[in-house]
Design a protein around this motif. Structure first.
Motif, PDB file in Angstrom:
ATOM      1  N   UNK A  97      -0.462   3.683  -5.666  1.00  0.00           N
ATOM      2  CA  UNK A  97      -0.278   2.433  -6.001  1.00  0.00           C
ATOM      3  C   UNK A  97      -1.475   1.548  -6.522  1.00  0.00           C
ATOM      4  N   UNK A  98      -1.510   0.291  -6.555  1.00  0.00           N
ATOM      5  CA  UNK A  98      -2.593  -0.596  -6.703  1.00  0.00           C
ATOM      6  C   UNK A  98      -3.668  -0.389  -5.901  1.00  0.00           C
TER       7      UNK A  98
ATOM      8  N   UNK B   9       0.989  -1.195  -0.062  1.00  0.00           N
ATOM      9  CA  UNK B   9      -0.099   0.052   0.038  1.00  0.00           C
ATOM     10  C   UNK B   9       0.921   1.259  -0.201  1.00  0.00           C
ATOM     11  N   UNK B  10       0.929   1.841  -1.269  1.00  0.00           N
ATOM     12  CA  UNK B  10       1.972   3.066  -1.330  1.00  0.00           C
ATOM     13  C   UNK B  10       1.445   4.236  -0.985  1.00  0.00           C
ATOM     14  N   UNK B  11       2.413   5.346  -0.752  1.00  0.00           N
ATOM     15  CA  UNK B  11       1.772   6.554  -0.351  1.00  0.00           C
ATOM     16  C   UNK B  11       2.691   7.402  -1.510  1.00  0.00           C
ATOM     17  N   UNK B  12       1.836   8.427  -1.698  1.00  0.00           N
ATOM     18  CA  UNK B  12       2.439   9.436  -2.901  1.00  0.00           C
ATOM     19  C   UNK B  12       2.085  10.977  -2.326  1.00  0.00           C
ATOM     20  N   UNK B  13       3.035  11.887  -1.921  1.00  0.00           N
ATOM     21  CA  UNK B  13       2.617  12.968  -1.232  1.00  0.00           C
ATOM     22  C   UNK B  13       1.649  12.881  -0.222  1.00  0.00           C
TER      23      UNK B  13
ATOM     24  N   UNK C 175      -5.567   2.879  -6.477  1.00  0.00           N
ATOM     25  CA  UNK C 175      -6.238   2.582  -8.006  1.00  0.00           C
ATOM     26  C   UNK C 175      -7.667   1.701  -7.647  1.00  0.00           C
ATOM     27  N   UNK C 176      -7.578   0.933  -6.922  1.00  0.00           N
ATOM     28  CA  UNK C 176      -8.744  -0.126  -6.934  1.00  0.00           C
ATOM     29  C   UNK C 176      -9.787   0.787  -5.853  1.00  0.00           C
ATOM     30  N   UNK C 177      -9.209   1.437  -4.950  1.00  0.00           N
ATOM     31  CA  UNK C 177     -10.141   2.232  -4.174  1.00  0.00           C
ATOM     32  C   UNK C 177     -10.980   3.182  -4.936  1.00  0.00           C
ATOM     33  N   UNK C 178     -10.113   3.766  -5.814  1.00  0.00           N
ATOM     34  CA  UNK C 178     -10.725   4.938  -6.782  1.00  0.00           C
ATOM     35  C   UNK C 178     -11.874   4.226  -7.496  1.00  0.00           C
TER      36      UNK C 178
END
Length: 70
Positions: free
Chosen positions: A19-20, A10-14, A23-26
């Motif tokens: 991450x995946x 589970x990646x974070x960005x800013x 994307x799946x949550x969105x």
């Protein structure tokens, strides 16, 4: 059948989930109608009334999300 017990990233960005998982949550939130755009060309999403109900059911306090100009 053996269950896959490998850790999933589970990646974070800013300081946002990415991450995946992000994307799946969105995709799921769009599918459920929990988030939407004003129009297809819009860059930002907003939380719908249905989204407020759904996220609250998940235990997310959406009142902690500050309003931003979209």
């Amino acid at each position: 059948m053996k269950q896959n017990t490998a850790k999933k990233p589970a990646k974070t960005c800013y300081n946002h989930i990415g991450g995946k998982l992000g994307t799946l949550l969105l995709e799921e939130f769009i599918h459920k109608g929990w988030i939407a755009k004003e129009n297809p060309e819009a860059k930002h999403f907003y939380i719908t009334e249905e989204g407020i109900k759904g996220l609250t059911t998940l235990g997310i306090d959406v009142s902690k999300i500050q309003s931003e100009e979209i």
